[in-house]
Design an enzyme around this catalytic site. Sequence first.
Site, PDB file in Angstrom:
ATOM      1  N   THR A   5     -37.442 -10.121   5.710  1.00 50.58           N
ATOM      2  CA  THR A   5     -37.996  -9.099   6.622  1.00 50.58           C
ATOM      3  C   THR A   5     -39.177  -8.460   5.892  1.00 50.58           C
ATOM      4  O   THR A   5     -39.112  -7.302   5.488  1.00 50.58           O
ATOM      5  CB  THR A   5     -36.943  -8.030   6.991  1.00 50.58           C
ATOM      6  OG1 THR A   5     -36.336  -7.534   5.780  1.00 50.58           O
ATOM      7  CG2 THR A   5     -35.874  -8.585   7.880  1.00 50.58           C
ATOM      8  N   GLU A  58     -26.419  -6.131   2.003  1.00 53.96           N
ATOM      9  CA  GLU A  58     -26.154  -6.649   0.650  1.00 53.96           C
ATOM     10  C   GLU A  58     -26.633  -5.644  -0.374  1.00 53.96           C
ATOM     11  O   GLU A  58     -27.604  -4.929  -0.146  1.00 53.96           O
ATOM     12  CB  GLU A  58     -26.804  -8.027   0.477  1.00 53.96           C
ATOM     13  CG  GLU A  58     -28.321  -8.065   0.569  1.00 53.96           C
ATOM     14  CD  GLU A  58     -28.978  -7.807  -0.751  1.00 53.96           C
ATOM     15  OE1 GLU A  58     -28.284  -7.911  -1.777  1.00 53.96           O
ATOM     16  OE2 GLU A  58     -30.181  -7.482  -0.768  1.00 53.96           O
ATOM     17  N   PHE A  81     -30.345   4.851 -13.199  1.00 50.30           N
ATOM     18  CA  PHE A  81     -31.561   5.048 -12.398  1.00 50.30           C
ATOM     19  C   PHE A  81     -32.272   6.351 -12.749  1.00 50.30           C
ATOM     20  O   PHE A  81     -33.008   6.918 -11.952  1.00 50.30           O
ATOM     21  CB  PHE A  81     -31.280   4.916 -10.890  1.00 50.30           C
ATOM     22  CG  PHE A  81     -31.147   3.460 -10.520  1.00 50.30           C
ATOM     23  CD1 PHE A  81     -30.031   2.730 -10.906  1.00 50.30           C
ATOM     24  CD2 PHE A  81     -32.165   2.794  -9.862  1.00 50.30           C
ATOM     25  CE1 PHE A  81     -29.925   1.379 -10.644  1.00 50.30           C
ATOM     26  CE2 PHE A  81     -32.076   1.439  -9.585  1.00 50.30           C
ATOM     27  CZ  PHE A  81     -30.951   0.734  -9.979  1.00 50.30           C
ATOM     28  N   LEU A  82     -32.059   6.797 -13.988  1.00 54.96           N
ATOM     29  CA  LEU A  82     -32.828   7.926 -14.510  1.00 54.96           C
ATOM     30  C   LEU A  82     -33.670   7.439 -15.694  1.00 54.96           C
ATOM     31  O   LEU A  82     -33.956   8.222 -16.594  1.00 54.96           O
ATOM     32  CB  LEU A  82     -31.904   9.057 -14.963  1.00 54.96           C
ATOM     33  CG  LEU A  82     -31.312   9.974 -13.895  1.00 54.96           C
ATOM     34  CD1 LEU A  82     -30.539  11.126 -14.535  1.00 54.96           C
ATOM     35  CD2 LEU A  82     -32.390  10.532 -12.964  1.00 54.96           C
ATOM     36  N   LYS A 108     -40.522  -2.189  -0.230  1.00 57.10           N
ATOM     37  CA  LYS A 108     -40.485  -2.559   1.187  1.00 57.10           C
ATOM     38  C   LYS A 108     -39.532  -1.640   1.957  1.00 57.10           C
ATOM     39  O   LYS A 108     -39.860  -1.145   3.037  1.00 57.10           O
ATOM     40  CB  LYS A 108     -40.018  -4.025   1.268  1.00 57.10           C
ATOM     41  CG  LYS A 108     -39.520  -4.500   2.581  1.00 57.10           C
ATOM     42  CD  LYS A 108     -39.182  -5.982   2.527  1.00 57.10           C
ATOM     43  CE  LYS A 108     -37.790  -6.315   2.032  1.00 57.10           C
ATOM     44  NZ  LYS A 108     -36.700  -5.973   2.938  1.00 57.10           N
ATOM     45  N   VAL A 121     -31.099 -13.686  -1.534  1.00 51.24           N
ATOM     46  CA  VAL A 121     -29.824 -13.157  -1.048  1.00 51.24           C
ATOM     47  C   VAL A 121     -28.958 -14.282  -0.480  1.00 51.24           C
ATOM     48  O   VAL A 121     -27.764 -14.391  -0.778  1.00 51.24           O
ATOM     49  CB  VAL A 121     -30.084 -12.084   0.040  1.00 51.24           C
ATOM     50  CG1 VAL A 121     -28.799 -11.671   0.722  1.00 51.24           C
ATOM     51  CG2 VAL A 121     -30.781 -10.889  -0.567  1.00 51.24           C
ATOM     52  N   ARG A 125     -28.150  -6.878  -7.160  1.00 49.79           N
ATOM     53  CA  ARG A 125     -29.330  -6.595  -7.989  1.00 49.79           C
ATOM     54  C   ARG A 125     -29.797  -7.891  -8.615  1.00 49.79           C
ATOM     55  O   ARG A 125     -28.979  -8.661  -9.159  1.00 49.79           O
ATOM     56  CB  ARG A 125     -28.971  -5.624  -9.121  1.00 49.79           C
ATOM     57  CG  ARG A 125     -28.678  -4.220  -8.654  1.00 49.79           C
ATOM     58  CD  ARG A 125     -27.955  -3.463  -9.721  1.00 49.79           C
ATOM     59  NE  ARG A 125     -26.715  -4.142 -10.099  1.00 49.79           N
ATOM     60  CZ  ARG A 125     -25.937  -3.794 -11.117  1.00 49.79           C
ATOM     61  NH1 ARG A 125     -26.275  -2.799 -11.890  1.00 49.79           N
ATOM     62  NH2 ARG A 125     -24.817  -4.452 -11.380  1.00 49.79           N
ATOM     63  N   GLU A 126     -31.074  -8.146  -8.561  1.00 48.82           N
ATOM     64  CA  GLU A 126     -31.598  -9.340  -9.218  1.00 48.82           C
ATOM     65  C   GLU A 126     -31.275  -9.241 -10.698  1.00 48.82           C
ATOM     66  O   GLU A 126     -31.310  -8.167 -11.288  1.00 48.82           O
ATOM     67  CB  GLU A 126     -33.111  -9.451  -9.003  1.00 48.82           C
ATOM     68  CG  GLU A 126     -33.425  -9.686  -7.553  1.00 48.82           C
ATOM     69  CD  GLU A 126     -34.886 -10.064  -7.312  1.00 48.82           C
ATOM     70  OE1 GLU A 126     -35.558 -10.517  -8.249  1.00 48.82           O
ATOM     71  OE2 GLU A 126     -35.326  -9.883  -6.179  1.00 48.82           O
ATOM     72  N   CYS A 175     -37.442  -5.268  -2.898  1.00 43.25           N
ATOM     73  CA  CYS A 175     -36.587  -4.418  -2.049  1.00 43.25           C
ATOM     74  C   CYS A 175     -37.054  -2.973  -1.979  1.00 43.25           C
ATOM     75  O   CYS A 175     -37.370  -2.490  -0.892  1.00 43.25           O
ATOM     76  CB  CYS A 175     -35.156  -4.477  -2.556  1.00 43.25           C
ATOM     77  SG  CYS A 175     -34.548  -6.159  -2.665  1.00 43.25           S
TER      78      CYS A 175
HETATM   79  C1  UGA Z   1     -32.181  -3.205  -5.666  1.00 44.26           C
HETATM   80  C2  UGA Z   1     -30.856  -2.440  -5.577  1.00 44.26           C
HETATM   81  O1  UGA Z   1     -30.483  -1.936  -6.868  1.00 44.26           O
HETATM   82  C3  UGA Z   1     -29.744  -3.358  -5.058  1.00 44.26           C
HETATM   83  O2  UGA Z   1     -28.538  -2.623  -4.901  1.00 44.26           O
HETATM   84  C4  UGA Z   1     -30.170  -3.926  -3.698  1.00 44.26           C
HETATM   85  O3  UGA Z   1     -29.206  -4.826  -3.185  1.00 44.26           O
HETATM   86  C5  UGA Z   1     -31.488  -4.678  -3.876  1.00 44.26           C
HETATM   87  O4  UGA Z   1     -32.490  -3.767  -4.385  1.00 44.26           O
HETATM   88  C6  UGA Z   1     -31.892  -5.216  -2.523  1.00 44.26           C
HETATM   89  O5  UGA Z   1     -32.117  -4.418  -1.615  1.00 44.26           O
HETATM   90  O6  UGA Z   1     -31.898  -6.434  -2.355  1.00 44.26           O
HETATM   91  P1  UGA Z   1     -33.286  -4.911  -7.411  1.00 44.26           P
HETATM   92  O7  UGA Z   1     -34.506  -4.871  -6.568  1.00 44.26           O
HETATM   93  O8  UGA Z   1     -32.779  -6.216  -7.900  1.00 44.26           O
HETATM   94  O9  UGA Z   1     -32.034  -4.224  -6.646  1.00 44.26           O
HETATM   95  O10 UGA Z   1     -33.615  -4.037  -8.691  1.00 44.26           O
HETATM   96  P2  UGA Z   1     -33.079  -2.710  -9.408  1.00 44.26           P
HETATM   97  O11 UGA Z   1     -32.277  -3.076 -10.593  1.00 44.26           O
HETATM   98  O12 UGA Z   1     -32.473  -1.778  -8.460  1.00 44.26           O
HETATM   99  O13 UGA Z   1     -34.476  -2.121  -9.926  1.00 44.26           O
HETATM  100  C7  UGA Z   1     -35.507  -1.774  -9.002  1.00 44.26           C
HETATM  101  C8  UGA Z   1     -36.717  -1.267  -9.724  1.00 44.26           C
HETATM  102  O14 UGA Z   1     -36.479   0.027 -10.255  1.00 44.26           O
HETATM  103  C9  UGA Z   1     -37.161  -2.116 -10.901  1.00 44.26           C
HETATM  104  O15 UGA Z   1     -38.570  -2.237 -10.849  1.00 44.26           O
HETATM  105  C10 UGA Z   1     -36.737  -1.324 -12.119  1.00 44.26           C
HETATM  106  O16 UGA Z   1     -37.557  -1.565 -13.224  1.00 44.26           O
HETATM  107  C11 UGA Z   1     -36.883   0.091 -11.621  1.00 44.26           C
HETATM  108  N1  UGA Z   1     -36.018   1.069 -12.302  1.00 44.26           N
HETATM  109  C12 UGA Z   1     -34.668   0.964 -12.223  1.00 44.26           C
HETATM  110  C13 UGA Z   1     -36.595   2.126 -13.000  1.00 44.26           C
HETATM  111  O17 UGA Z   1     -37.825   2.244 -13.083  1.00 44.26           O
HETATM  112  N2  UGA Z   1     -35.782   3.047 -13.597  1.00 44.26           N
HETATM  113  C14 UGA Z   1     -34.427   2.969 -13.527  1.00 44.26           C
HETATM  114  O18 UGA Z   1     -33.750   3.866 -14.083  1.00 44.26           O
HETATM  115  C15 UGA Z   1     -33.863   1.907 -12.829  1.00 44.26           C
END
Ligand code: UGA
Length: 459
Positions: free
Chosen positions: A93, A153, A251-252, A265, A18, A156-157, A262
């Site tokens: 954290t 913040e 996210f579906l 945790k 971040v 998204r990675e 993230c």
């Molecule tokens: C997430 C949030 O999307 C960000 O907005 C936030 O800033 C960040 O955490 C954080 O707190 O720092 P990130 O961890 O980079 O971002 O990843 P996401 O793209 O959100 O995906 C999270 C997990 O969910 C991944 O393992 C992904 O494979 C999974 N996922 C995502 C699913 O299984 N299905 C979906 O439809 C979407």
Amino acid sequence: MAAEADDRVICVIGAGYVGLVTAAGLAETGRNVRVVEINPEQRAAVAEGRSPIHEPGLDELLSAVVSSGRLRAVEAMSEGVTGAGIVIVAVGTPPTPEGEADLSQVRQAVDEALIHAAAGSVVAIKSTVPPGTTRSLGRVSRRDDVSFVMFPEFLREGSALEDLRHPSRVVVGGDDPAAVRRVASLLGGPDTPRLLCDSVSAELIKYGSNAFLATKISFINEMAQLCELTGADIEKVADGMGLDPRIGRSFLSAGLGWGGSCFPKDVRALETSAGYHGQSFWLLKAAIEVNSQQRRRFAGKLLHGLGGSLEGRRLAILGLAFKPFTDDMRQAPAIDVIRQLEDLGAAVVATDPVAMDRARPLLQRTTLVDDPYEAVTGADAVGLVTEWPEYRALDWGRVLRLMRGRLVVDGRNCLDGAAISACGGTYVSMGRRPRATPATPAGPSADAVSGALPPLPLG
Ligand code: UGA
């Protein structure tokens, strides 16, 4: 403490994911940014304009802002903080064994920063912290001339720079409205929605956003299970639900569930925080349970597909990172899945385009190879864990010729099941009926793999 607070000078404490992306993005907008990092390797990488993490576009941006002198990596807090108008705290954290957020790095960073912070400066907490933390840091600081705000913040990675340049919203919370406005002006353009509030609300906006998205994924994964039991297709169900603008399709995506640094945790920390206030946040407990169940269900599909025993079987796993376009292995589903398969007696060969170095220390029993075709050679089954585009683009006819077995389990519903079964593969995914191929000595029939019940009668 002598230098005056100047908002063109920003200090970012912590060159983790971040901090580094935020620092590089702010330097790109012309600010003079100093990044305080205690880890000498990370600091050296940044000083050379190299990103210590894999994030698309970050290497190029860092090298530009470092060579122009707008971003500097420093070791001493005094050098970073002196004269800065805004000090952004972006240290980790990590979860304690009880699931709380460990705030020791935040407290230490703030204590040290306050020794050098200019009068009139603002400490902006970007680390994800439980409700009430920012206000309490301000209270114990004994610096009435320094304001504290929460500046969550939402990066998204894999698309962090894009998210930073075009934020969906900027949220800042604190008790000093002027300080809140100063921090809110750091990111976004004139059309960016800005939500200014108290710091506790800002803290809960951050946790609530992540926990809601994680719960949305767990919900669709439970629906996927029901689709398997009833003979429905989760992709169609998600498409149909997602067409409702109140729900939305993002996210579906059903599959192996959420990992990363993230969601796991933050969902636990929110659930634990609620517990401290006497609340049992049942929805989050369920979301966590469903998420770990997905990993077991995926491994179960491989186990059942190979006749109920993995002893002496060779399995190929495609993808290790918790999601594509990152090398981040934190809480990656691949770790649990591979350990479970190995505990059941399988020899696992795994591959990933960028995460192999980070995966190696975590998966010491696993053979890691660079080439996916090498990974699948002689495999009894292939399991796809991370939906990297390169795995979708594999020549699946070639893959099946190299394999010993026929079974392909797609943990992210991203492969072309029709093409795989046309090549003679047994394609199994999450929340959809398997694509049937006739039972062969090399692989069981698709129905045997799913263990699916016949569809329930309607009505
Ligand atoms: C997430 C949030 O999307 C960000 O907005 C936030 O800033 C960040 O955490 C954080 O707190 O720092 P990130 O961890 O980079 O971002 O990843 P996401 O793209 O959100 O995906 C999270 C997990 O969910 C991944 O393992 C992904 O494979 C999974 N996922 C995502 C699913 O299984 N299905 C979906 O439809 C979407």
